[in-house]
Design an enzyme around this catalytic site. Structure first.
Site, PDB file in Angstrom:
ATOM      1  N   CYS A 190       1.762  20.303   3.212  1.00 45.79           N
ATOM      2  CA  CYS A 190       2.996  20.961   2.841  1.00 45.79           C
ATOM      3  C   CYS A 190       3.580  20.241   1.644  1.00 45.79           C
ATOM      4  O   CYS A 190       4.766  20.280   1.400  1.00 45.79           O
ATOM      5  CB  CYS A 190       3.955  20.982   4.015  1.00 45.79           C
ATOM      6  N   GLY A 203       7.310  17.612   8.858  1.00 50.47           N
ATOM      7  CA  GLY A 203       7.992  18.844   9.180  1.00 50.47           C
ATOM      8  C   GLY A 203       7.108  20.061   9.279  1.00 50.47           C
ATOM      9  O   GLY A 203       7.564  21.131   9.652  1.00 50.47           O
ATOM     10  N   CYS A 204       5.862  19.938   8.914  1.00 54.01           N
ATOM     11  CA  CYS A 204       4.985  21.071   9.151  1.00 54.01           C
ATOM     12  C   CYS A 204       4.180  20.785  10.398  1.00 54.01           C
ATOM     13  O   CYS A 204       3.116  21.309  10.601  1.00 54.01           O
ATOM     14  CB  CYS A 204       4.073  21.297   7.949  1.00 54.01           C
ATOM     15  N   GLY A 205       4.681  19.939  11.218  1.00 56.99           N
ATOM     16  CA  GLY A 205       4.063  19.688  12.494  1.00 56.99           C
ATOM     17  C   GLY A 205       3.396  18.337  12.608  1.00 56.99           C
ATOM     18  O   GLY A 205       2.879  18.003  13.651  1.00 56.99           O
TER      19      GLY A 205
END
Lengths: 292, 292
Positions: free
Chosen positions: A133, B132-134
């Site tokens: 990301c 934050g994307c896991g």
């Protein structure tokens, strides 16, 4: 398996790793979180409404008692997610080295033990952490370690449309609440049967969970199609190469680096994919059509 | 500044940090990559088409000559992105400690130097890396360090709609090519003027770049609205708290943990936001409407 039978408790079961009568056994839980919760909201006119919101839970992974990472996950397939994560990060190389994968939601922890129980510094030194990301490390090393796919696989447009129709027919968490990504692995055959489908708050978790399922089932990427709702970034392409899947399909778009990597690594990227519509960005010669 | 004047070369300029005549000066480049490239694709009928694809470039950050991370970025505001990243990760605490931020796209490197030039182990020990994307680490520590926002700010629906209209009117890379996320910081005043707008392949990069701009301009989150195209996850909420912005608006949805964190941390979450439509998930009493 399309989706493992799940129970909402943490009691581990034993899975034989391989077909031999004396195959080692992996002790693994099947602990799943509720997919959504109901939230009270206020709309534009100031009126109250009820909507579904997907869950997001912190899960800290311990490998032979050493803390590795905390994953934020929807919690639909935590064991597969963690196994896939460890495999993709190069922290556990062999399936038969795994002794146990135990998720305990009451502590938000997953304890993974191995037979080799190697020292953590040794593992961490080999670690390639990247997130896709936009934030990651040791990207260059990871990239250097990949070999391009050598394949003469083809994909018929009719098969691609069958795969997309099958995915659209699923009763997904996304349909109920939005805000999650989904990934699927299907067979590249005319009916395009579904092997695995996983949703998570982050698509990289969903990819890692598919990796975990493939690892447990000793599935390879050959003869498969990989679908994701998320955009195709460089990291998604690299994971497709690691999984050995020649066809990477997304409902969304892609980035320039994903395109370049896919070109170099022999992955066919298909974006903006719907039944009856798509764009092929790389290796388009692999896509076949029935003559009119 | 709404968006800094950019030149497509790497020659650094000097920016005074603060208003004092003897304010320290930061040496900083303004190196931007082309936003999109043209790709040749094949559509569902087998016909060739041309489409725009957003760029994605690896940028390795060196802090006082020690490698920190590789970021995958669209490259529209790399200096702000890196400054924001370092600030959000707690790797550089004070703006005046920064000596230089030099991006060199020919090597894919950004060299950051500080006056204090502290040992890397000391910095890394304080690091909270989460994506934050896991996938992330030390989530608990990061969370524990945050203080809830203490604010009596209100947001008029008319102001929110003005902000959304202003964002929709921008000529964005997204409109040309899709596949990127955008974040914006606007004033919470009736005209909702835009302070910053950044697009990147990952929304967390876009958030970090906004943080970087705010840092350079010594802007606080008070009296502001933060908008993102991406979903609101727990990490997005924590960054809003770190920035001190009470209103976090998304075109998309959110997760359960984002909702809970925002409730506890005093952030108003507004999702599914369009001009004339939205859902308020937390602290709805802060949203005001003109009586009919």
């Amino acid at each position: 398996m399309t989706e493992p039978a799940r129970v909402d408790d943490d009691a581990p079961i034993e899975i034989p790793l391989g077909d031999a009568p004396d195959a080692p056994r992996l002790s693994i839980t099947r602990a799943r979180r509720p997919a959504t919760a109901t939230a009270q909201v206020v709309d534009h006119e100031g009126l109250p409404r009820e909507v579904e919101v997907p869950g997001e839970h912190a899960l800290t992974v311990y490998l032979d008692k050493h803390e590795v990472v905390t994953l934020m996950t929807l919690g639909q397939a935590p064991e597969a997610l963690i196994m896939g994560y460890l495999r993709n990060q190069g922290l556990v190389e062999s399936l038969t080295d795994l002794k146990s994968v135990h998720v305990d939601w009451s502590t938000g922890a997953c304890a993974v033990t191995t037979h080799s129980a190697r020292a953590p510094l040794e593992r961490m030194a080999k670690r390639t952490v990247t997130t896709g990301c936009g934030q990651g490390t040791m990207f260059g090393d990871w990239l250097d370690a990949l070999q391009p796919l050598a394949t003469d696989a083809t994909l018929a447009v009719a098969t691609l449309d069958a795969a997309l129709a099958r995915i659209l027919a699923l009763d997904t968490i996304y349909k109920r609440s939005g805000s999650v990504h989904g990934c699927a692995l299907l067979h590249n055959t005319p009916e395009a049967p579904l092997l695995y489908h996983v949703e998570d708050v982050g698509r990289h978790n969903a990819v890692d969970a598919i990796t975990g399922f493939m690892w447990l089932d000793e599935e390879t990427g050959a003869g498969k199609i990989f679908y994701t709702t998320g955009r195709l970034t460089s990291e998604m392409v690299m994971k497709a190469v690691q999984m050995g899947v020649p066809f990477l399909v997304s409902r969304s778009g892609l980035t320039q680096m994903a395109l370049k990597l896919a070109e170099d690594m022999g992955v066919t990227l298909i974006c903006r994919a719907r039944v009856g519509r798509h764009l092929v960005y790389t290796h388009p010669h692999r896509i076949t059509r029935t003559p009119e």
